[in-house]
Scaffold this motif. Structure first.
Motif, PDB file in Angstrom:
ATOM      1  N   VAL A   1      42.142  33.144  39.509  1.00 27.25           N
ATOM      2  CA  VAL A   1      41.992  32.347  40.713  1.00 27.25           C
ATOM      3  C   VAL A   1      43.012  31.223  40.666  1.00 27.25           C
ATOM      4  N   ALA A   2      43.723  31.039  41.753  1.00 26.41           N
ATOM      5  CA  ALA A   2      44.700  29.961  41.849  1.00 26.41           C
ATOM      6  C   ALA A   2      44.690  29.406  43.258  1.00 26.41           C
ATOM      7  N   THR A   3      45.099  28.191  43.387  1.00 25.39           N
ATOM      8  CA  THR A   3      45.187  27.560  44.693  1.00 25.39           C
ATOM      9  C   THR A   3      46.614  27.639  45.180  1.00 25.39           C
ATOM     10  N   PRO A   4      46.867  28.243  46.342  1.00 25.22           N
ATOM     11  CA  PRO A   4      48.229  28.241  46.861  1.00 25.22           C
ATOM     12  C   PRO A   4      48.687  26.803  47.098  1.00 25.22           C
ATOM     13  N   ALA A   5      49.900  26.507  46.708  1.00 24.89           N
ATOM     14  CA  ALA A   5      50.429  25.150  46.829  1.00 24.89           C
ATOM     15  C   ALA A   5      50.467  24.686  48.276  1.00 24.89           C
ATOM     16  N   ALA A   6      50.676  25.594  49.208  1.00 24.43           N
ATOM     17  CA  ALA A   6      50.806  25.219  50.612  1.00 24.43           C
ATOM     18  C   ALA A   6      49.465  25.094  51.327  1.00 24.43           C
ATOM     19  N   ALA A   7      48.372  25.415  50.630  1.00 33.69           N
ATOM     20  CA  ALA A   7      47.071  25.395  51.289  1.00 33.69           C
ATOM     21  C   ALA A   7      46.647  23.964  51.598  1.00 33.69           C
ATOM     22  N   GLN A   8      46.247  23.744  52.825  1.00 30.19           N
ATOM     23  CA  GLN A   8      45.787  22.429  53.244  1.00 30.19           C
ATOM     24  C   GLN A   8      44.259  22.352  53.186  1.00 30.19           C
ATOM     25  N   THR A   9      43.597  23.487  53.148  1.00 30.21           N
ATOM     26  CA  THR A   9      42.145  23.519  53.119  1.00 30.21           C
ATOM     27  C   THR A   9      41.691  24.040  51.772  1.00 30.21           C
ATOM     28  N   GLU A  10      40.440  24.431  51.690  1.00 24.53           N
ATOM     29  CA  GLU A  10      39.912  24.942  50.433  1.00 24.53           C
ATOM     30  C   GLU A  10      40.043  26.462  50.366  1.00 24.53           C
ATOM     31  N   ASN A  11      41.157  27.003  50.822  1.00 25.25           N
ATOM     32  CA  ASN A  11      41.416  28.432  50.728  1.00 25.25           C
ATOM     33  C   ASN A  11      42.002  28.737  49.364  1.00 25.25           C
ATOM     34  N   PHE A  12      41.487  29.759  48.712  1.00 26.79           N
ATOM     35  CA  PHE A  12      41.971  30.168  47.414  1.00 26.79           C
ATOM     36  C   PHE A  12      42.371  31.629  47.472  1.00 26.79           C
ATOM     37  N   ALA A  13      43.434  31.946  46.803  1.00 26.57           N
ATOM     38  CA  ALA A  13      43.822  33.348  46.636  1.00 26.57           C
ATOM     39  C   ALA A  13      43.330  33.776  45.266  1.00 26.57           C
ATOM     40  N   SER A  14      42.787  34.949  45.170  1.00 30.64           N
ATOM     41  CA  SER A  14      42.337  35.452  43.879  1.00 30.64           C
ATOM     42  C   SER A  14      42.594  36.945  43.805  1.00 30.64           C
ATOM     43  N   ILE A  15      42.713  37.431  42.580  1.00 30.62           N
ATOM     44  CA  ILE A  15      42.880  38.862  42.362  1.00 30.62           C
ATOM     45  C   ILE A  15      41.994  39.291  41.207  1.00 30.62           C
ATOM     46  N   THR A  16      41.626  40.549  41.220  1.00 30.88           N
ATOM     47  CA  THR A  16      40.925  41.166  40.108  1.00 30.88           C
ATOM     48  C   THR A  16      41.670  42.456  39.793  1.00 30.88           C
ATOM     49  N   VAL A  17      41.979  42.644  38.531  1.00 30.31           N
ATOM     50  CA  VAL A  17      42.750  43.810  38.112  1.00 30.31           C
ATOM     51  C   VAL A  17      41.945  44.569  37.070  1.00 30.31           C
ATOM     52  N   LYS A  18      41.715  45.839  37.323  1.00 28.80           N
ATOM     53  CA  LYS A  18      40.979  46.678  36.377  1.00 28.80           C
ATOM     54  C   LYS A  18      41.886  47.063  35.211  1.00 28.80           C
ATOM     55  N   THR A  19      41.333  46.990  34.010  1.00 30.02           N
ATOM     56  CA  THR A  19      42.119  47.304  32.819  1.00 30.02           C
ATOM     57  C   THR A  19      41.412  48.278  31.883  1.00 30.02           C
ATOM     58  N   ALA A  20      40.242  48.764  32.264  1.00 29.69           N
ATOM     59  CA  ALA A  20      39.455  49.609  31.374  1.00 29.69           C
ATOM     60  C   ALA A  20      40.205  50.862  30.937  1.00 29.69           C
ATOM     61  N   ASP A  21      41.117  51.347  31.749  1.00 25.26           N
ATOM     62  CA  ASP A  21      41.843  52.568  31.416  1.00 25.26           C
ATOM     63  C   ASP A  21      43.154  52.290  30.685  1.00 25.26           C
ATOM     64  N   LEU A  22      43.419  51.027  30.353  1.00 25.81           N
ATOM     65  CA  LEU A  22      44.679  50.663  29.703  1.00 25.81           C
ATOM     66  C   LEU A  22      44.478  50.322  28.235  1.00 25.81           C
ATOM     67  N   ASN A  23      45.458  50.667  27.425  1.00 21.22           N
ATOM     68  CA  ASN A  23      45.525  50.235  26.030  1.00 21.22           C
ATOM     69  C   ASN A  23      46.569  49.126  25.992  1.00 21.22           C
ATOM     70  N   LEU A  24      46.125  47.879  26.001  1.00 22.76           N
ATOM     71  CA  LEU A  24      47.058  46.765  26.134  1.00 22.76           C
ATOM     72  C   LEU A  24      47.892  46.507  24.886  1.00 22.76           C
ATOM     73  N   VAL A  25      47.692  47.288  23.838  1.00 29.98           N
ATOM     74  CA  VAL A  25      48.572  47.218  22.683  1.00 29.98           C
ATOM     75  C   VAL A  25      49.859  47.999  22.982  1.00 29.98           C
ATOM     76  N   SER A  26      49.762  48.952  23.891  1.00 34.40           N
ATOM     77  CA  SER A  26      50.885  49.807  24.270  1.00 34.40           C
ATOM     78  C   SER A  26      51.798  49.106  25.275  1.00 34.40           C
ATOM     79  N   ALA A  27      53.095  49.133  25.003  1.00 33.26           N
ATOM     80  CA  ALA A  27      54.074  48.530  25.920  1.00 33.26           C
ATOM     81  C   ALA A  27      54.035  49.222  27.285  1.00 33.26           C
ATOM     82  N   ALA A  28      53.828  50.521  27.299  1.00 38.23           N
ATOM     83  CA  ALA A  28      53.767  51.254  28.568  1.00 38.23           C
ATOM     84  C   ALA A  28      52.580  50.783  29.408  1.00 38.23           C
ATOM     85  N   ASP A  29      51.434  50.595  28.767  1.00 41.01           N
ATOM     86  CA  ASP A  29      50.262  50.128  29.507  1.00 41.01           C
ATOM     87  C   ASP A  29      50.380  48.655  29.888  1.00 41.01           C
ATOM     88  N   GLN A  30      51.073  47.872  29.109  1.00 41.12           N
ATOM     89  CA  GLN A  30      51.351  46.488  29.500  1.00 41.12           C
ATOM     90  C   GLN A  30      52.202  46.468  30.764  1.00 41.12           C
TER      91      GLN A  30
END
Length: 108
Positions: free
Chosen positions: A15-44
């Motif tokens: 979750v981060a606040t866009p610098a240009a936001a004048q109100t309490e609008n927040f941009a957020s993302i969720t990224v699934k990683t269950a199928d990734l092996n984050l030790v692997s450069a390819a999966d990174q």
């Protein structure tokens, strides 16, 4: 390992606040990683691609003009900055989990 990736997926609810936001609008993302092996450069790399796609979607304002372009760019920069430390933490946890499963102490 699935348990570790479930924790990683929760950690990547960024979750981060866009610098240009004048109100309490927040941009957020969720990224699934269950199928990734984050030790692997390819999966990174796959993770980086997923994050970039989600950031572009989250920051799309749908308007035209210089102000909108600046706001979208600021939003993307803020989310990328927030994602950087989360990615490092997730990769570190994956490496620690891998070392622990091999019976190696990661503390030195």
């Amino acid at each position: 390992m699935n348990k570790t990736f479930a924790l990683v997926a929760a950690a990547l609810a960024i979750v981060a606040t866009p610098a240009a936001a004048q109100t309490e609008n927040f941009a957020s993302i969720t990224v699934k990683t269950a199928d990734l092996n984050l030790v692997s450069a390819a999966d990174q790399s796959r993770l980086a691609g997923r994050i970039d796609r989600e950031i572009r979607k989250a920051c799309r304002l749908g308007g035209k003009g210089l102000e909108v372009m600046r706001a979208e760019a600021d939003c993307r920069a803020d989310l990328r900055e927030a994602a950087t430390s989360e990615i490092e933490i997730a990769i570190g946890k994956a490496r620690t989990e891998r070392l622990a499963s091999n019976g190696i102490d990661n503390q030195g």
